[in-house]
Design a protein around this motif. Structure first.
Motif, short mmCIF file in Angstrom:
data_model
loop_
_atom_site.label_atom_id
_atom_site.label_comp_id
_atom_site.label_asym_id
_atom_site.label_seq_id
_atom_site.Cartn_x
_atom_site.Cartn_y
_atom_site.Cartn_z
N PRO A 25 0.83 -1.30 0.02
CA PRO A 25 -0.06 -0.04 0.23
C PRO A 25 0.83 1.41 -0.05
CG PRO A 25 -0.35 -1.33 2.11
CD PRO A 25 0.53 -2.03 1.12
N LEU A 26 1.96 1.08 0.51
CA LEU A 26 2.99 2.40 0.49
C LEU A 26 3.46 2.84 -0.76
CD1 LEU A 26 5.19 1.40 3.87
CD2 LEU A 26 3.07 3.07 3.64
N GLU A 28 1.65 1.93 -3.42
CA GLU A 28 0.72 2.57 -4.31
C GLU A 28 0.41 3.80 -3.95
OE1 GLU A 28 -2.63 -0.33 -3.04
OE2 GLU A 28 -1.72 -1.81 -4.34
N GLU A 29 0.63 4.38 -2.68
CA GLU A 29 0.38 5.64 -2.45
C GLU A 29 1.60 6.46 -2.72
OE1 GLU A 29 -0.32 5.77 1.85
OE2 GLU A 29 -2.36 4.19 1.78
N GLY A 30 2.93 5.91 -3.26
CA GLY A 30 3.65 6.63 -3.81
C GLY A 30 4.88 6.93 -2.77
N HIS A 31 4.87 6.15 -1.77
CA HIS A 31 6.11 6.42 -0.64
C HIS A 31 7.23 5.80 -0.93
CE1 HIS A 31 3.19 8.44 2.13
NE2 HIS A 31 2.15 7.53 1.88
N GLY A 80 6.95 6.16 -5.59
CA GLY A 80 7.27 5.28 -4.54
C GLY A 80 8.59 4.21 -4.91
#
Length: 180
Positions: A25-26, A28-31, A80
């Motif tokens: 998920p990180l 996917e969120e661009g982290h 990410g």
């Protein structure tokens, strides 16, 4: 299991699955995420896994050349990315403020080394809150290492912690100090 026996490379690892569940998920969120391991062989295995996921990745171990250039690419890459780093090679002298997540994949007996790794993100220029995760297997030597780390930290705080020292002073200690 693959660290012990290469034939087990295709065997699923609960720990790798936990890492993927955390990182997916990180991404996917661009982290940006730093993943530290004390085992270069483990980093190599994780590198293969990250590659299959088609996530942007960076890799730093003891034999990595052009560290400054590699760090700059990680810092400036858009979106990410996962930076796989050897705990020993990457624990010192790196400024990785683009990351806001740190994962300690396996424990090291010295908690100060782990804190140095986490501190790669806590530098001037960090604008985000940093989250650090430790992945430990229950009922394993890792859990025992973590318990030992906590004991060492408590001992260190008792011996070197200024507040703890002053709190532990008794009236008799003060009388002794001032010769009464």
């Amino acid at each position: 299991p693959a660290l012990v026996d290469e034939k087990l490379r295709e065997t699923e690892s609960a720990k790798v699955e936990a890492l993927l569940d955390l990182v997916e998920p990180l991404m996917e969120e661009g982290h940006k995420v730093l993943v530290f391991s004390q085992f270069v062989t483990m980093l190599d295995l994780l590198r293969e896994t990250v590659k299959r996921r088609e996530w942007k990745q960076f890799y730093l171990a003891g034999d990595t050349e052009n560290r400054g250039e590699l760090v700059q690419k990680f810092q400036s890459t858009e979106g990410g990315a996962v930076f796989l780093i050897s705990l020993k090679a990457g624990g010192f002298g790196l400024n990785l403020t683009a990351a806001s997540y740190v994962v300690l994949f396996d424990p090291w007996w010295n908690p100060a080394v782990e804190m140095q790794a986490i501190d790669r993100t806590h530098r001037i220029g960090q604008t985000s809150k940093v989250m650090a995760y430790r992945l430990l297997m229950r009922d394993s030597i890792e859990q025992k290492i973590r318990a030992l780390q906590k004991q060492k930290a408590a001992l260190s705080n008792d011996v070197f912690g200024e507040e703890r020292f002053s709190q532990s002073l008794t009236l008799d200690d003060l009388k002794f100090l001032f010769g009464e």
